[in-house]
Design an enzyme around this catalytic site. Structure first.
Site, short mmCIF file in Angstrom:
data_model
loop_
_atom_site.label_atom_id
_atom_site.label_comp_id
_atom_site.label_asym_id
_atom_site.label_seq_id
_atom_site.Cartn_x
_atom_site.Cartn_y
_atom_site.Cartn_z
N GLU A 82 0.84 -1.19 0.00
CA GLU A 82 0.00 0.00 0.00
C GLU A 82 0.88 1.25 0.00
O GLU A 82 1.88 1.32 0.71
CB GLU A 82 -0.87 -0.04 1.25
CG GLU A 82 -1.68 1.20 1.53
CD GLU A 82 -2.30 1.17 2.91
OE1 GLU A 82 -3.08 2.10 3.22
OE2 GLU A 82 -2.03 0.22 3.70
N TRP A 83 0.50 2.24 -0.80
CA TRP A 83 1.21 3.52 -0.80
C TRP A 83 0.70 4.35 0.37
O TRP A 83 -0.50 4.55 0.52
CB TRP A 83 0.98 4.26 -2.11
CG TRP A 83 1.69 5.57 -2.18
CD1 TRP A 83 1.21 6.79 -1.80
CD2 TRP A 83 3.02 5.80 -2.65
NE1 TRP A 83 2.15 7.77 -2.00
CE2 TRP A 83 3.27 7.19 -2.52
CE3 TRP A 83 4.03 4.97 -3.16
CZ2 TRP A 83 4.49 7.76 -2.89
CZ3 TRP A 83 5.23 5.54 -3.53
CH2 TRP A 83 5.46 6.92 -3.41
N ASP A 139 13.96 -3.13 14.14
CA ASP A 139 14.89 -2.22 13.46
C ASP A 139 14.27 -0.83 13.42
O ASP A 139 14.16 -0.20 12.37
CB ASP A 139 15.17 -2.72 12.04
CG ASP A 139 16.33 -1.98 11.37
OD1 ASP A 139 17.03 -1.21 12.06
OD2 ASP A 139 16.52 -2.16 10.15
#
Length: 289
Positions: free
Chosen positions: A94-95, A197
């Site tokens: 998804e953008w 991370d």
């Protein structure tokens, strides 16, 4: 078969007939080629890499995103497809259209990360190994955090760095001394679900000013791992830490825990990028050995 045709076939299966497929290169990828993929009025984020150089990199990233999303504690981009073909691996996401990182955003981020960290299991590690950046990491399960951190994090990375002469005998002796003392610094909390991370490049702020986690290196570990790495490479805003502390209070020696946990990402950066990261490692070793 060209990569564009492969992408088009994947999108047709998902969305039906598509028109005007375009790939526009975007920044933000250190080891991946990254693109804005547009078609039929829709926009996705596309990552492409070698399937042989980093085996299963994207399938493990997909698994991490899915695991975080399943908890309904904090947002991740929706995974559209993960495929491998002709030497390439491709991840379609998804953008996320970015919004304002206001004070509400940072408070919500701290609260939601605390909620994610309350997701727990009976042992440290994960069913599958994965990557932190481009470095493979073992997630073999352990009953003890200190055993997991030594055997699956510190020892593998000190060996890798020593093999490139980036660490010398004195450093290795200091790491051995620290490993014997880890129990003095970490009380045995239940394992937390970690992003793994969580530096400042691995989250987004959506248009509703909500945090969205990207590029995870997930496993069940000590929550100081995530909090520690937020202080490297720029740091997060103070309302984030205040909100986290309110919703999941930290131990009195949390700064010592964070310094020790940051040895792992610093070793990875030493291994990948060279000696510029060694002084910070040396300072930590001198502090605790």
């Amino acid at each position: 078969m060209s990569l564009q045709i492969i992408l088009q076939e994947s999108l047709v299966k998902r969305f039906g007939t598509i028109t005007d497929l375009r790939l526009q290169r975007v920044g933000g990828g250190s080891i991946n080629d990254t693109y804005r993929l547009s078609f039929s009025g829709k926009t996705l984020f596309c990552k492409i890499n070698s399937a042989t150089k980093f085996p299963h990199l994207f399938s493990r990233e997909k698994s991490g995103l899915d695991l975080i999303a399943q908890q309904n504690k904090i947002k991740t981009p929706g995974v559209i497809d993960c495929l491998q073909t002709e030497g390439h691996q491709v991840l379609l996401l998804e953008w996320i259209q970015e919004g304002e990182q206001n004070e509400r955003f940072w408070k919500l981020f701290g609260e939601q990360l605390a909620a994610l960290h309350r997701v727990t299991r009976g042992s440290y590690g994960l069913e599958a190994d994965n990557y932190m950046g481009s470095v493979p990491q073992s997630n073999a399960k352990h009953e003890s955090w200190t055993a997991f951190y030594v055997e699956e994090r510190l020892m593998p990375m000190t060996k890798r760095c020593a093999s490139k002469n980036q660490l010398h005998s004195q450093h290795l002796l200091q790491f051995e001394a620290l490993q014997k003392k880890l129990g003095n610094f970490f009380e045995e909390e239940r394992p937390s679900l970690l992003h793994g991370d969580l530096w400042s490049g691995n989250f987004l702020c959506n248009q509703s000013s909500e945090p969205v986690l990207i590029d995870p290196a997930v496993y069940f570990g000590h929550r100081s791992v995530d909090l520690a790495i937020t202080t490297l490479f720029g740091g997060f805003r103070q309302p984030f830490y205040e909100a986290y502390q309110y919703h999941f209070p930290l131990p009195a020696n949390y700064r010592e825990q964070w310094a020790i946990c940051n040895l792992y990402p610093l070793l990875i950066h030493l291994y990948l990028f060279g000696a510029g990261y060694l002084p910070q490692i040396e300072r930590t070793l001198e502090q605790f050995t």
